[in-house]
Design an enzyme around this catalytic site. Structure first.
Site, PDB file in Angstrom:
ATOM      1  N   PRO A 276       1.001  -1.276   0.010  1.00 54.89           N
ATOM      2  CA  PRO A 276      -0.177  -0.141   0.066  1.00 54.89           C
ATOM      3  C   PRO A 276       0.834   1.338  -0.005  1.00 54.89           C
ATOM      4  O   PRO A 276       1.955   1.215   0.751  1.00 54.89           O
ATOM      5  CB  PRO A 276      -0.750   0.059   1.155  1.00 54.89           C
ATOM      6  CG  PRO A 276       0.045  -0.895   2.177  1.00 54.89           C
ATOM      7  CD  PRO A 276       0.807  -1.888   1.349  1.00 54.89           C
ATOM      8  N   CYS A 346       1.598  29.686 -15.597  1.00 54.15           N
ATOM      9  CA  CYS A 346       0.943  29.900 -17.004  1.00 54.15           C
ATOM     10  C   CYS A 346       0.337  29.142 -17.816  1.00 54.15           C
ATOM     11  O   CYS A 346       0.927  28.456 -18.847  1.00 54.15           O
ATOM     12  CB  CYS A 346       2.124  30.844 -17.811  1.00 54.15           C
ATOM     13  SG  CYS A 346       2.939  31.932 -16.742  1.00 54.15           S
TER      14      CYS A 346
HETATM   15  C1  LIG Z   1       1.926   2.250  -7.403  1.00 56.06           C
HETATM   16  C2  LIG Z   1       2.176   1.005  -6.864  1.00 56.06           C
HETATM   17  C3  LIG Z   1       1.824   0.785  -5.665  1.00 56.06           C
HETATM   18  C4  LIG Z   1       1.129   1.589  -4.719  1.00 56.06           C
HETATM   19  O1  LIG Z   1      -0.223   1.750  -5.009  1.00 56.06           O
HETATM   20  P1  LIG Z   1      -1.165   2.632  -4.159  1.00 56.06           P
HETATM   21  O2  LIG Z   1      -2.299   2.770  -4.859  1.00 56.06           O
HETATM   22  O3  LIG Z   1      -0.444   3.804  -3.635  1.00 56.06           O
HETATM   23  O4  LIG Z   1      -1.309   1.674  -2.843  1.00 56.06           O
HETATM   24  C5  LIG Z   1       2.060  -0.708  -5.330  1.00 56.06           C
HETATM   25  N1  LIG Z   1       2.565  -1.529  -6.050  1.00 56.06           N
HETATM   26  C6  LIG Z   1       3.209  -1.202  -7.149  1.00 56.06           C
HETATM   27  C7  LIG Z   1       3.785  -2.254  -8.207  1.00 56.06           C
HETATM   28  C8  LIG Z   1       2.747   0.132  -7.718  1.00 56.06           C
HETATM   29  O5  LIG Z   1       3.147   0.313  -9.160  1.00 56.06           O
END
Ligand SMILES: *Cc1c(COP(=O)(O)O)cnc(C)c1O
Length: 421
Positions: A276, A346
């Site tokens: 997460p 801008c």
């Molecule tokens: C961006 C990403 C996450 C995190 O996603 P959230 O929506 O911020 O929880 C986790 N794993 C991978 C591989 C990602 O690219």
């Protein structure tokens, strides 16, 4: 729930009045709450309790080392997507065995860096990456622990720019081809298969797409085990959404998400990893800005702020909504107004909100953007030669600048003029 609340008419970050931070560092700035970061981390950690697991914070959401240290000290691992993120996590004190490496374009140099420095696993996204990883690991006399990121062809029902689990997206290997790729991995020197990885997108506000994807991962686990692979770890990605609008449509809770994980893959006896980002950092951060001018246009009033799209690009990039609230709580029955809220850059895209009803404001008033902790500061730029805005971390009644505002000299002196000029 977060720790940004009004007390006696003034907005506080934990026990610090936000106006006090503004007076000390000037506007605009980002401010994060330690208690909120930790609360969100523990919600996930608790949701998986009883299962062997690691919460790997997706540090691309907010990567200041003070944030990483806060979460790392609480036991979090990190999900990194570049050499820079890997080094930043290590600099913050996170050990290599708690770092997973994601991303579709890992270079040989990045792979080498992680193998030499120590890494929990690579989440491999293609056959050519697998071959390169094998070659680099073999040449170093090392073994690279891997999962293969599978693309389950599930519609995450989120903004197109942050959906990653449909077959038309660049991410992962089509789940139908997974057996072939695992067979290839098993044959290659320097590779050790440890599990399966999946991540279907970001800001998911419904659990159904997770359920579909994790069910497919459970089925695949059985198939790959029958093929002789030692699938002992499942990385289930990130993506759980946060409430950007404070209404009754709250997205699912980490506890519901944990129950879903238990239901779909809990019987497999695998170690569970989740990644997460947004849910940990999003509501743990705010961006604070001052009103420079109140400008009356034809049929609309513009609130011109000292923050702009280069400081917070989410509205321009993802049509994102951020609640914008005054630092001084408006008294009951205060005059309401409707504003287009814009920055000084801008471009017409430098608009934070159109026709937003809010309490009437005047030049010099301070406002805070809620839910700006994730994909805020990390996506900022110096467009229009505007300095990157400072980041501040609050803990109880203390606050500290965790990234200072650069001086104009520091910014401008990074350019070098060729000799011939
Ligand atoms: C961006 C990403 C996450 C995190 O996603 P959230 O929506 O911020 O929880 C986790 N794993 C991978 C591989 C990602 O690219």
């Amino acid at each position: 729930m977060d720790h940004f609340l009004y007390r006696d008419g003034a907005l506080f970050a934990e026990d610090v009045p936000m106006s006090e931070i503004a007076a000390a560092v000037g506007t605009p700035f980002y401010v994060y709450s330690t208690a909120t970061l930790l609360r969100h981390y523990h919600l996930f950690d608790d949701a998986l309790s009883g299962m062997d697991h690691l919460v790997c914070y997706a540090m691309k959401a907010a990567s200041n080392q003070a944030i990483l240290r806060t979460l790392g000290d609480a036991g979090a691992g990190m999900d990194v997507v570049s050499a820079g993120e890997y080094l930043r996590a290590r600099a913050a004190g996170v050990p290599g065995e708690r770092i997973v490496f994601s991303g579709v374009g890992k270079t040989a140099a990045e792979i080498r860096l992680a193998l030499e420095g120590g890494i929990r696993q690579f989440n491999v996204e293609s056959e050519p990456e697998l071959e390169l990883l094998s070659a680099v690991a073999h040449s170093l006399g090392k073994t690279a622990p891997i999962t293969v990121r599978v693309n389950p062809d599930v519609d995450a029902k989120t903004h197109a720019k942050i959906a990653t689990g449909k077959s038309e997206n660049k991410f992962g290997i089509p789940i139908a081809r997974a057996r072939q790729v695992y067979a290839m991995a098993a044959r290659l020197p320097g590779i050790e298969v440890v599990g399966i990885d999946v991540h279907i997108g970001s800001q998911l506000t419904d659990l159904a797409p997770f359920e579909l994807a994790y069910t497919k991962v459970a089925d695949l686990t059985a198939i790959l085990r029958a093929d002789g692979h030692d699938i002992r770890r499942l990385d289930l990605g990130g993506g759980l959404g946060i409430p950007y609008v404070r209404d009754n449509s709250a997205p699912p809770l980490p506890s519901d998400y944990g129950a879903l994980i238990r239901r779909t893959v809990g019987h497999l006896g695998c170690e569970i990893e989740i990644e997460p980002g947004r849910l940990i950092a999003g509501n743990a951060g705010m961006m604070v800005s001052s009103v420079i001018y109140l400008k009356s246009g034809e049929g609309r009033d513009f609130l011109i702020l000292d923050a702009a799209m280069n400081d917070l690009i989410r509205p321009a990039m993802y049509d994102a909504h951020h609640d914008i609230v005054p630092l001084i709580e408006p008294p009951a029955g205060a005059v309401q107004a409707t504003y287009d809220i814009v920055g000084p850059v801008c471009e017409s895209g430098d608009t934070f909100a159109r026709q937003r009803p809010m309490p009437a404001l005047a030049a010099g008033d301070l406002v805070a953007f809620r839910s700006a902790g994730a994909y805020g500061a990390v996506m900022s730029s110096e467009y229009n030669t505007r300095p990157l805005i400072p980041e501040v971390l609050v803990k109880g009644d203390q606050f500290a600048v965790i990234r200072p505002r650069p001086t104009f000299d520091e910014m401008i002196n990074r350019d070098t003029i060729p000799e011939w000029l």
